[in-house]
Scaffold this motif. Sequence first.
Motif, PDB file in Angstrom:
ATOM      1  N   GLU A  87       0.869  -1.178   0.000  1.00 49.07           N
ATOM      2  CA  GLU A  87       0.000   0.000   0.000  1.00 49.07           C
ATOM      3  C   GLU A  87       0.906   1.227   0.000  1.00 49.07           C
ATOM      4  O   GLU A  87       1.507   1.574   1.017  1.00 49.07           O
ATOM      5  CB  GLU A  87      -0.891  -0.004   1.238  1.00 49.07           C
ATOM      6  N   TYR A 108      -3.860   3.404 -10.818  1.00 53.80           N
ATOM      7  CA  TYR A 108      -5.136   4.105 -10.779  1.00 53.80           C
ATOM      8  C   TYR A 108      -5.125   5.402 -11.580  1.00 53.80           C
ATOM      9  O   TYR A 108      -6.182   5.969 -11.847  1.00 53.80           O
ATOM     10  CB  TYR A 108      -5.523   4.390  -9.327  1.00 53.80           C
ATOM     11  N   ASN A 111      -5.659   3.699 -15.166  1.00 60.77           N
ATOM     12  CA  ASN A 111      -6.617   2.584 -15.183  1.00 60.77           C
ATOM     13  C   ASN A 111      -6.049   1.333 -15.852  1.00 60.77           C
ATOM     14  O   ASN A 111      -6.691   0.721 -16.708  1.00 60.77           O
ATOM     15  CB  ASN A 111      -7.914   3.003 -15.882  1.00 60.77           C
ATOM     16  N   SER A 208      -9.718 -10.017   3.078  1.00 63.12           N
ATOM     17  CA  SER A 208     -10.197  -8.864   2.310  1.00 63.12           C
ATOM     18  C   SER A 208      -9.097  -7.823   2.100  1.00 63.12           C
ATOM     19  O   SER A 208      -9.199  -6.977   1.207  1.00 63.12           O
ATOM     20  CB  SER A 208     -11.385  -8.214   3.023  1.00 63.12           C
ATOM     21  N   LYS A 211      -7.758  -7.764  -1.518  1.00 63.59           N
ATOM     22  CA  LYS A 211      -8.642  -7.429  -2.624  1.00 63.59           C
ATOM     23  C   LYS A 211      -8.356  -5.994  -3.047  1.00 63.59           C
ATOM     24  O   LYS A 211      -7.735  -5.233  -2.324  1.00 63.59           O
ATOM     25  CB  LYS A 211     -10.104  -7.602  -2.212  1.00 63.59           C
ATOM     26  N   PHE A 212      -8.833  -5.616  -4.216  1.00 62.98           N
ATOM     27  CA  PHE A 212      -8.569  -4.266  -4.700  1.00 62.98           C
ATOM     28  C   PHE A 212      -9.701  -3.799  -5.596  1.00 62.98           C
ATOM     29  O   PHE A 212     -10.474  -4.606  -6.120  1.00 62.98           O
ATOM     30  CB  PHE A 212      -7.244  -4.213  -5.470  1.00 62.98           C
ATOM     31  N   ARG A 213      -9.789  -2.497  -5.735  1.00 65.82           N
ATOM     32  CA  ARG A 213     -10.768  -1.915  -6.648  1.00 65.82           C
ATOM     33  C   ARG A 213     -10.179  -1.912  -8.047  1.00 65.82           C
ATOM     34  O   ARG A 213      -9.095  -1.365  -8.272  1.00 65.82           O
ATOM     35  CB  ARG A 213     -11.099  -0.486  -6.212  1.00 65.82           C
ATOM     36  N   ASP A 214     -10.877  -2.536  -8.976  1.00 70.60           N
ATOM     37  CA  ASP A 214     -10.405  -2.613 -10.356  1.00 70.60           C
ATOM     38  C   ASP A 214     -10.766  -1.312 -11.085  1.00 70.60           C
ATOM     39  O   ASP A 214     -11.948  -1.040 -11.328  1.00 70.60           O
ATOM     40  CB  ASP A 214     -11.056  -3.815 -11.061  1.00 70.60           C
ATOM     41  N   PRO A 215      -9.785  -0.499 -11.440  1.00 65.46           N
ATOM     42  CA  PRO A 215     -10.086   0.795 -12.062  1.00 65.46           C
ATOM     43  C   PRO A 215     -10.682   0.660 -13.450  1.00 65.46           C
ATOM     44  O   PRO A 215     -11.314   1.596 -13.957  1.00 65.46           O
ATOM     45  CB  PRO A 215      -8.720   1.491 -12.102  1.00 65.46           C
ATOM     46  N   ARG A 217     -13.110  -1.244 -14.317  1.00 66.74           N
ATOM     47  CA  ARG A 217     -14.558  -1.300 -14.205  1.00 66.74           C
ATOM     48  C   ARG A 217     -15.156   0.064 -13.914  1.00 66.74           C
ATOM     49  O   ARG A 217     -16.136   0.480 -14.515  1.00 66.74           O
ATOM     50  CB  ARG A 217     -14.947  -2.284 -13.092  1.00 66.74           C
ATOM     51  N   SER A 218     -14.531   0.798 -13.001  1.00 63.86           N
ATOM     52  CA  SER A 218     -15.058   2.107 -12.613  1.00 63.86           C
ATOM     53  C   SER A 218     -14.921   3.130 -13.718  1.00 63.86           C
ATOM     54  O   SER A 218     -15.602   4.149 -13.735  1.00 63.86           O
ATOM     55  CB  SER A 218     -14.366   2.610 -11.349  1.00 63.86           C
ATOM     56  N   SER A 219     -13.995   2.854 -14.669  1.00 64.51           N
ATOM     57  CA  SER A 219     -13.774   3.831 -15.750  1.00 64.51           C
ATOM     58  C   SER A 219     -14.675   3.604 -16.948  1.00 64.51           C
ATOM     59  O   SER A 219     -14.722   4.434 -17.846  1.00 64.51           O
ATOM     60  CB  SER A 219     -12.305   3.783 -16.208  1.00 64.51           C
TER      61      SER A 219
END
Length: 223
Positions: A87, A108, A111, A208, A211-215, A217-219
């Motif tokens: 991190e 990020y 993306n 958890s 895990k990570f936020r997949d950029p 998908r959000s883009s």
Amino acid sequence: MTHLTYFTRKPLHAAIAGVLAVALPATALLAPAMPAVAADDSTQLDQVVAALRGISTLKADFTQTDRSGRTLRGELTLKNPGKIRFEYAKGTNMLVVSDGSSLTFVDYEVNQVQRYPIKNSPLGALLDPSRDVKKYGKLIPTGNPNVFSVEVKDPKKPEYGIFTAIMIKNAAAPGGLELANWVQIDAQNQRTVVRLTNQKYGVAVPDSAFKFRDPRRSSRRPG
């Protein structure tokens, strides 16, 4: 060409090299085979391997420095077998995380996401329980009886790179040895040192955390 070249942004390229890449000269890859280790070395190597494999969980601050001197900082979270998270500090919009089988590099800013098998990287020596550290490892003299250095490389698979762990005697650490830093060099001779401070072993770490936020998908825009 390696998976690293798929990233176009140089900061991420350097960071990935840092995570995948032990401060050794490139000529070390061409060094002749070392003689069989002495009995004392074998015992010490057993001790180092036991200490590495004895880490169930670890949280620490890290400083990552590449060959050019570029430094990044952040917090490391490790949970065996195979899970790790780098991190990075605020201002570095990327993440490196492993779910136990693959390392994932997330940028990020642009993306981008790239995955790479743990077993094919130098970090496999630390994270992959199937990697035979004793078979492919050797002790490197440090001149200090309280400091152990072990280099791990598979001469038949140079693409796996070289991993060298530096362990310091500490009764509070698993196996009595604390993981202080490691140095890595990948198949492209990209070299980096990762130094740890404020190590905390055996802390509760949920799955958890890896895990990570997949950029990507959000883009995506709605169709």
